[in-house]
Design a protein around this motif. Structure first.
Motif, mmCIF file in Angstrom:
data_model
loop_
_atom_site.group_PDB
_atom_site.id
_atom_site.type_symbol
_atom_site.label_atom_id
_atom_site.label_comp_id
_atom_site.label_asym_id
_atom_site.label_seq_id
_atom_site.Cartn_x
_atom_site.Cartn_y
_atom_site.Cartn_z
ATOM 1 N N VAL A 197 53.192 52.466 48.153
ATOM 2 C CA VAL A 197 53.018 51.236 47.378
ATOM 3 C C VAL A 197 53.578 50.041 48.140
ATOM 4 C CG1 VAL A 197 53.593 50.042 45.227
ATOM 5 C CG2 VAL A 197 53.113 52.504 45.201
ATOM 6 N N GLY A 230 49.892 54.030 53.842
ATOM 7 C CA GLY A 230 49.530 53.252 52.659
ATOM 8 C C GLY A 230 48.458 52.208 52.922
ATOM 9 N N ILE A 241 44.461 52.283 51.531
ATOM 10 C CA ILE A 241 43.931 51.248 50.642
ATOM 11 C C ILE A 241 42.646 50.662 51.219
ATOM 12 C CG2 ILE A 241 44.374 48.945 49.680
ATOM 13 C CD1 ILE A 241 45.806 51.290 48.314
ATOM 14 N N LEU A 271 47.319 53.131 43.848
ATOM 15 C CA LEU A 271 48.737 52.812 44.001
ATOM 16 C C LEU A 271 49.497 53.070 42.708
ATOM 17 C CD1 LEU A 271 48.636 49.497 46.091
ATOM 18 C CD2 LEU A 271 49.084 51.824 46.894
#
Length: 376
Positions: free
Chosen positions: A215, A340, A344, A360
């Motif tokens: 995150v 991460g 995404i 997330l």
């Protein structure tokens, strides 16, 4: 000589501050160095990958060094090298020099991270309450100071090399002044095995940090893009979400210790994951400027305490020495920070950016679930 806990705490906090100052100073001048070397955005992205390469190289070496040499010596050497490598970054004239210096910068950065957190765990042991998050709050505060100094230097037309030389001087002076007050943890007990397979409890802690760092990494790299493409914010507001997240992350670290002292580490981690999940769902379900800013504020508050609390718990491991335990957990967590942003990007390409931010939220919920099972 034995010093008062407050003096030791101040010395360790000073190490966190200069570590954050070095990193933020580099980040504030990336665009200047890109222009100096005439790098395209794609080329810059490739060059910047050298930094995490250095970090990954350093992870096992740092844990071994802290265990065998002691965190005080490693910290002093790593922080000093960190500052000196910053100067070389400002002086590079060729791309290959930048790549090499970034690898060394990454190595010293992670060695400083492992050793300073080991010092923080030892300092926390002098108190009857949690204080780990406040150290990370000092690091965040240094980030704001470093960014402000960088902005000032850019405005005055100061080149990166003299700018970084000033920061390096501050760093080395801080090391010299603080050295005598740091924990001297190189004892016969620290001569045990440096490499031990992490037990289930440490792996669980690492996975908690992994989910939170997924995150955090995404918020660093994608928050501005989210506000630009999904929120459709005006130019002056596209950085509002990032700023909101960073502000609550920094401030949250100064209140997390008090919360943990009252409600316990497990509850703190559960609340942290819940705040992140709520914030992300607000930003996804209600994509307007005000609600997204509020959502990102929740996310910043949620991710603020997870890594400090996990490091604190890892440093108290009964199966591994503090430096090795923190290195093991940090390795798992850092993988989350690295993957991460690209995850995404992949999900955004396959589905939508809003859908990727929903992922997330799942990671934030995983923090809650894993924290419930963790032995903390």
């Amino acid at each position: 000589m034995v010093y008062a806990p407050k003096i030791i705490r101040t010395a360790v906090a000073a190490m966190f501050f200069v570590a954050g100052l070095c990193f933020a100073s580099w980040a504030s001048r990336i665009a200047t160095i890109q222009q100096k070397l005439n790098l395209s955005d794609a080329a810059l992205g490739g060059v910047l990958f050298a930094l995490p390469v250095g970090l990954m190289i350093s992870l096992p070496l740092s844990g071994w060094a802290v265990t065998k040499i002691g965190s005080r010596k490693v910290l002093a050497a790593a922080i000093s090298t960190y500052g000196l490598m910053l100067v070389t970054l400002g002086a590079v004239t060729e791309v290959y020099q930048l790549v090499l210096c970034l690898i060394l910068f990454g190595i010293s950065s992670n060695a400083a991270n492992i050793s300073v957190n080991t010092q923080a765990v030892a300092t926390e042991g002098l108190y009857s309450k949690p204080i780990m998050a406040s150290f990370h709050g000092v690091w965040s505060l240094a980030g704001f100071v470093g960014a402000s100094i960088g902005t000032f230097m850019i405005g005055k037309g100061v080149l990166p090399a003299p700018h970084f030389a000033i920061i390096a001087a501050i760093t080395i002076i801080t090391v010299i002044v603080s050295w005598r007050y740091l924990h001297n943890d190189h004892t016969p007990a620290s001569t045990g095995p440096a490499f031990v397979m992490p037990d289930k409890s440490l792996i669980t802690l690492g996975l908690i940090a992994f989910c939170s760092m997924v995150v955090e990494g995404a918020m660093f790299d994608w928050s501005v893009i989210y506000f630009k493409k999904i929120i459709l914010a005006e130019k002056g507001w596209i950085g509002a979400g990032y700023t909101a997240c960073m502000c609550t992350m920094a401030s949250g670290r100064f209140v997390a210790d008090r919360f943990a002292a009252r409600f316990g580490l497990r509850r703190t981690l559960q609340v942290s994951g819940t705040l992140s999940a709520i914030g992300l769902l607000i930003a996804v379900l209600f994509p307007s400027l005000l609600t997204a800013i509020i959502g990102f504020m929740f996310v910043g508050a949620g991710i603020s305490s997870v890594v400090p609390m996990v490091y604190s718990a890892a440093g108290k491991s009964t199966t591994m020495q503090p430096g090795a335990a923190i290195a093991a957990v940090s390795t798992i967590a850092f993988i989350g920070f690295l993957i991460g942003p690209p995850v995404i990007g992949f999900l955004a390409g396959a589905f939508t950016l809003r859908a990727s931010f929903s992922f997330l939220a799942v990671m934030a919920v995983a923090v809650v679930v894993l924290s419930t099972k963790a032995k903390v």
